[in-house]
Write a protein that holds these residues in place. Structure first.
Motif, PDB file in Angstrom:
ATOM      1  N   VAL A 112     -39.417 -19.463  43.772  1.00  0.00           N
ATOM      2  CA  VAL A 112     -39.278 -18.013  43.895  1.00  0.00           C
ATOM      3  C   VAL A 112     -37.874 -17.682  44.378  1.00  0.00           C
ATOM      4  N   SER A 113     -37.302 -16.611  43.816  1.00  0.00           N
ATOM      5  CA  SER A 113     -36.006 -16.146  44.327  1.00  0.00           C
ATOM      6  C   SER A 113     -35.851 -14.648  44.101  1.00  0.00           C
ATOM      7  N   ASP A 114     -34.894 -14.088  44.814  1.00  0.00           N
ATOM      8  CA  ASP A 114     -34.520 -12.692  44.597  1.00  0.00           C
ATOM      9  C   ASP A 114     -33.690 -12.553  43.330  1.00  0.00           C
ATOM     10  N   GLY A 115     -33.036 -13.637  42.927  1.00  0.00           N
ATOM     11  CA  GLY A 115     -32.111 -13.603  41.797  1.00  0.00           C
ATOM     12  C   GLY A 115     -32.786 -13.833  40.457  1.00  0.00           C
ATOM     13  N   ALA A 116     -31.954 -13.963  39.448  1.00  0.00           N
ATOM     14  CA  ALA A 116     -32.420 -14.027  38.059  1.00  0.00           C
ATOM     15  C   ALA A 116     -32.925 -15.394  37.622  1.00  0.00           C
ATOM     16  N   PHE A 117     -32.649 -16.447  38.399  1.00  0.00           N
ATOM     17  CA  PHE A 117     -33.009 -17.790  37.937  1.00  0.00           C
ATOM     18  C   PHE A 117     -34.318 -18.319  38.517  1.00  0.00           C
ATOM     19  N   GLY A 118     -34.940 -17.582  39.387  1.00  0.00           N
ATOM     20  CA  GLY A 118     -36.274 -17.918  39.864  1.00  0.00           C
ATOM     21  C   GLY A 118     -36.378 -19.187  40.694  1.00  0.00           C
ATOM     22  N   GLY A 119     -35.301 -19.591  41.321  1.00  0.00           N
ATOM     23  CA  GLY A 119     -35.378 -20.757  42.201  1.00  0.00           C
ATOM     24  C   GLY A 119     -35.255 -22.086  41.493  1.00  0.00           C
ATOM     25  N   MET A 120     -34.771 -22.098  40.281  1.00  0.00           N
ATOM     26  CA  MET A 120     -34.722 -23.330  39.491  1.00  0.00           C
ATOM     27  C   MET A 120     -33.828 -24.417  40.103  1.00  0.00           C
ATOM     28  N   GLN A 121     -32.866 -24.054  40.925  1.00  0.00           N
ATOM     29  CA  GLN A 121     -32.007 -25.075  41.520  1.00  0.00           C
ATOM     30  C   GLN A 121     -32.747 -25.913  42.564  1.00  0.00           C
ATOM     31  N   ALA A 122     -33.809 -25.396  43.117  1.00  0.00           N
ATOM     32  CA  ALA A 122     -34.571 -26.125  44.134  1.00  0.00           C
ATOM     33  C   ALA A 122     -35.475 -27.194  43.525  1.00  0.00           C
ATOM     34  N   ILE A 123     -35.772 -27.068  42.257  1.00  0.00           N
ATOM     35  CA  ILE A 123     -36.735 -27.955  41.601  1.00  0.00           C
ATOM     36  C   ILE A 123     -36.333 -29.427  41.626  1.00  0.00           C
ATOM     37  N   THR A 124     -35.133 -29.736  41.206  1.00  0.00           N
ATOM     38  CA  THR A 124     -34.732 -31.125  41.015  1.00  0.00           C
ATOM     39  C   THR A 124     -34.874 -31.956  42.283  1.00  0.00           C
ATOM     40  N   SER A 125     -34.347 -31.446  43.381  1.00  0.00           N
ATOM     41  CA  SER A 125     -34.424 -32.227  44.624  1.00  0.00           C
ATOM     42  C   SER A 125     -35.863 -32.344  45.120  1.00  0.00           C
ATOM     43  N   LEU A 126     -36.651 -31.291  44.967  1.00  0.00           N
ATOM     44  CA  LEU A 126     -38.048 -31.352  45.395  1.00  0.00           C
ATOM     45  C   LEU A 126     -38.842 -32.341  44.540  1.00  0.00           C
ATOM     46  N   GLN A 127     -38.650 -32.306  43.236  1.00  0.00           N
ATOM     47  CA  GLN A 127     -39.344 -33.259  42.362  1.00  0.00           C
ATOM     48  C   GLN A 127     -38.963 -34.700  42.720  1.00  0.00           C
ATOM     49  N   PHE A 128     -37.686 -34.932  42.994  1.00  0.00           N
ATOM     50  CA  PHE A 128     -37.236 -36.282  43.309  1.00  0.00           C
ATOM     51  C   PHE A 128     -37.886 -36.792  44.596  1.00  0.00           C
ATOM     52  N   ILE A 129     -37.897 -35.977  45.628  1.00  0.00           N
ATOM     53  CA  ILE A 129     -38.508 -36.377  46.904  1.00  0.00           C
ATOM     54  C   ILE A 129     -39.986 -36.695  46.706  1.00  0.00           C
ATOM     55  N   LEU A 130     -40.688 -35.845  45.988  1.00  0.00           N
ATOM     56  CA  LEU A 130     -42.124 -36.075  45.761  1.00  0.00           C
ATOM     57  C   LEU A 130     -42.359 -37.328  44.918  1.00  0.00           C
ATOM     58  N   PHE A 131     -41.524 -37.530  43.896  1.00  0.00           N
ATOM     59  CA  PHE A 131     -41.615 -38.728  43.071  1.00  0.00           C
ATOM     60  C   PHE A 131     -41.468 -39.988  43.923  1.00  0.00           C
ATOM     61  N   LYS A 132     -40.490 -39.986  44.844  1.00  0.00           N
ATOM     62  CA  LYS A 132     -40.253 -41.141  45.713  1.00  0.00           C
ATOM     63  C   LYS A 132     -41.452 -41.436  46.611  1.00  0.00           C
TER      64      LYS A 132
END
Length: 180
Positions: A112-132
């Motif tokens: 979720v974000s206030d901006g136009a990209f919907g928080g997509m920059q947070a995805i990669t690091s979160l997915q990586f941590i969960l994958f590990k």
């Protein structure tokens, strides 16, 4: 009946991502996919991570309940805002305090974000941590841009038909993982 956790991860004053957590809890309940539990990290108010739960000498009752809920869950939907291109420290804190409780859990990620990209920059690091940690992250994503224009404070979608259609597609992958 499957237990599904909706994890609202923002503890920030004036947070807005909790609106989306409320929406997903209502949506999943309406689909009768399982018993939902909304875990709000703001309400739990965990101390800053100092050690994994299994090594803590005197863990709080709220931490023990959190661990039990995660362990019992068949699947988890994480709702996270994006702060400065990443996810909040409150979420990292909640992830790190547990370990085996997260393993082999299907987790769907909503940003979720206030901006136009919907928080997509947070995805990669979160997915990586969960994958590990041995988590099954669902490939489908649900970014929510412009939160003030898309959800009310009560968790109602402004464009319910379009949002429900996106949620159905997103959650169908989550359901597939849970059914395995």
């Amino acid at each position: 009946m499957k237990k599904i956790i909706i994890l609202s991860s923002s503890v920030r004053t004036g947070r807005k991502s909790n609106r989306v957590a409320l929406y997903f809890q209502k949506y999943i309940n309406a689909q009768h996919w399982g018993e939902t539990e909304l875990i709000d990290l703001k309400e739990l108010n965990f101390p800053v991570f100092e050690e994994r739960l299994k090594y803590l000498k005197d863990p709080s009752e709220s931490l023990l309940q959190f661990a039990a809920s995660i362990k019992e869950a068949r699947g988890i939907v994480i709702i996270t805002p994006e702060y400065n291109g990443g996810y909040p420290a409150s979420l990292k804190n909640a992830i790190d305090v547990l370990y085996s409780e997260w393993q082999l859990k299907p987790i769907a990620i909503v940003t979720v974000s206030d901006g136009a990209f919907g928080g997509m920059q947070a995805i990669t690091s979160l997915q990586f941590i969960l994958f590990k940690m041995g988590v099954w992250t669902v490939p489908a994503l649900f970014p929510v841009p412009n939160i003030d224009k898309t959800f009310t404070e009560e968790g109602e979608a402004i464009d319910k038909e379009a949002t429900d259609k996106r949620a159905e597609k997103f959650l169908s992958q989550f359901k597939w993982f849970m059914d395995r």
